[in-house]
Design a protein around this motif. Structure first.
Motif, PDB file in Angstrom:
ATOM      1  N   LEU A   8      27.153 123.253  88.996  1.00 29.82           N
ATOM      2  CA  LEU A   8      27.168 122.538  90.309  1.00 29.82           C
ATOM      3  C   LEU A   8      25.882 123.234  91.371  1.00 29.82           C
ATOM      4  O   LEU A   8      25.243 122.628  91.947  1.00 29.82           O
ATOM      5  N   GLY A   9      25.848 124.504  91.388  1.00 27.10           N
ATOM      6  CA  GLY A   9      25.029 125.152  92.202  1.00 27.10           C
ATOM      7  C   GLY A   9      23.666 124.887  91.925  1.00 27.10           C
ATOM      8  O   GLY A   9      22.587 124.435  92.603  1.00 27.10           O
ATOM      9  N   TYR A  10      23.177 125.000  90.697  1.00 25.55           N
ATOM     10  CA  TYR A  10      22.064 124.818  90.243  1.00 25.55           C
ATOM     11  C   TYR A  10      21.422 123.334  90.342  1.00 25.55           C
ATOM     12  O   TYR A  10      20.553 123.078  90.811  1.00 25.55           O
ATOM     13  N   HIS A  11      22.447 122.549  90.140  1.00 24.18           N
ATOM     14  CA  HIS A  11      22.213 121.051  90.152  1.00 24.18           C
ATOM     15  C   HIS A  11      21.879 120.629  91.736  1.00 24.18           C
ATOM     16  O   HIS A  11      20.787 119.892  92.066  1.00 24.18           O
ATOM     17  N   LEU A  12      22.850 120.947  92.642  1.00 24.65           N
ATOM     18  CA  LEU A  12      22.583 120.792  94.038  1.00 24.65           C
ATOM     19  C   LEU A  12      21.064 121.338  94.598  1.00 24.65           C
ATOM     20  O   LEU A  12      20.096 120.802  95.293  1.00 24.65           O
ATOM     21  N   ALA A  13      20.798 122.787  94.126  1.00 25.01           N
ATOM     22  CA  ALA A  13      19.330 123.163  94.299  1.00 25.01           C
ATOM     23  C   ALA A  13      18.325 122.336  93.742  1.00 25.01           C
ATOM     24  O   ALA A  13      17.346 122.077  94.368  1.00 25.01           O
ATOM     25  N   SER A  14      18.376 121.807  92.511  1.00 28.77           N
ATOM     26  CA  SER A  14      17.497 121.177  91.985  1.00 28.77           C
ATOM     27  C   SER A  14      17.359 119.692  92.745  1.00 28.77           C
ATOM     28  O   SER A  14      16.088 119.241  93.043  1.00 28.77           O
ATOM     29  N   ARG A  15      18.452 119.006  93.256  1.00 35.86           N
ATOM     30  CA  ARG A  15      18.252 117.860  93.820  1.00 35.86           C
ATOM     31  C   ARG A  15      17.479 117.900  95.090  1.00 35.86           C
ATOM     32  O   ARG A  15      16.753 117.282  95.686  1.00 35.86           O
ATOM     33  N   LEU A  16      17.752 119.094  95.827  1.00 29.90           N
ATOM     34  CA  LEU A  16      17.176 119.593  97.228  1.00 29.90           C
ATOM     35  C   LEU A  16      15.625 119.559  97.068  1.00 29.90           C
ATOM     36  O   LEU A  16      14.958 119.332  97.815  1.00 29.90           O
TER      37      LEU A  16
END
Length: 201
Positions: A8-16
């Motif tokens: 989840l953290g990696y995806h949120l960072a990727s989206r940002l």
């Protein structure tokens, strides 16, 4: 649980990275031509497109990984069959609309080429654009919700909503002002009367 949190953290960072990184790059190109000032339109656009493609592909892969890692976490009063069927319908509708819209604007404009060659920009009045102002960022995001439903991922559904909110913010802060500026400039050019050539002699 640890892997779910990491995914989840990696995806949120990727989206940002996608929304903010691409947004800042396009804004700098729009205002100061940072990609094209030295290399020209074609080379500058290719350089931007390579970086944007990496960020966008990473974002998509991170979302898929999140849904896989957090599968079977969605517990609602619907049968698994209904969730899967609904998810598949969402994926089919969303992909059809997104591919249709992308085919109409062309692969180059899918990567915002009009920021590099504004004179090439032309509004698309056909296809899904006749019914939706922005089919890619609205119904075109149905596949993200669909994948989360098919895999039964509660974090995936939340991430899909976050992703769509992020891309709509990107549209309103980055794309829409640029398009409006380009359209105004084109209208001014059309409004300027062209002097007829002087008669010979």
């Amino acid at each position: 649980m640890m892997w779910a949190g990491l995914a989840l953290g990696y995806h949120l960072a990727s989206r940002l990275a996608y929304v903010v990184g691409v947004g800042v790059a396009l804004t700098r190109q729009d205002r100061r031509q940072v990609f094209t000032r030295r290399d020209g339109i074609e080379a500058g656009f290719r350089r931007f497109r390579r970086g944007a493609a990496i960020v966008m592909n990473n974002d998509a892969v991170s979302f898929i990984v999140l849904c896989i890692v957090t599968r079977s976490t969605l517990h609602i009063a619907l049968s698994r069959t209904v969730l899967i069927a609904t998810g598949v319908i969402f994926v089919l509708i969303g992909l059809t609309l997104k591919l249709w819209a992308a085919a109409l604007v062309g692969s180059a404009n899918y990567y915002w080429r009009n920021f590099f060659a504004p004179s090439d920009f032309e509004p698309v009045p056909t296809g899904p654009y006749r019914f939706l102002k922005n089919p890619m960022y609205t119904l075109g995001y149905l596949p993200t919700y669909g994948l989360a439903l098919v895999l039964g991922s509660w974090p995936g559904l939340c991430a899909a909503a976050f992703d769509q909110a992020g891309i709509l913010v990107f549209y309103h802060w980055v794309e829409k002002p640029h398009f409006e500026q380009v359209i105004r400039a084109a209208s001014r050019r059309r409004a300027v009367p062209v002097e007829p050539p002087a008669p010979p002699g």
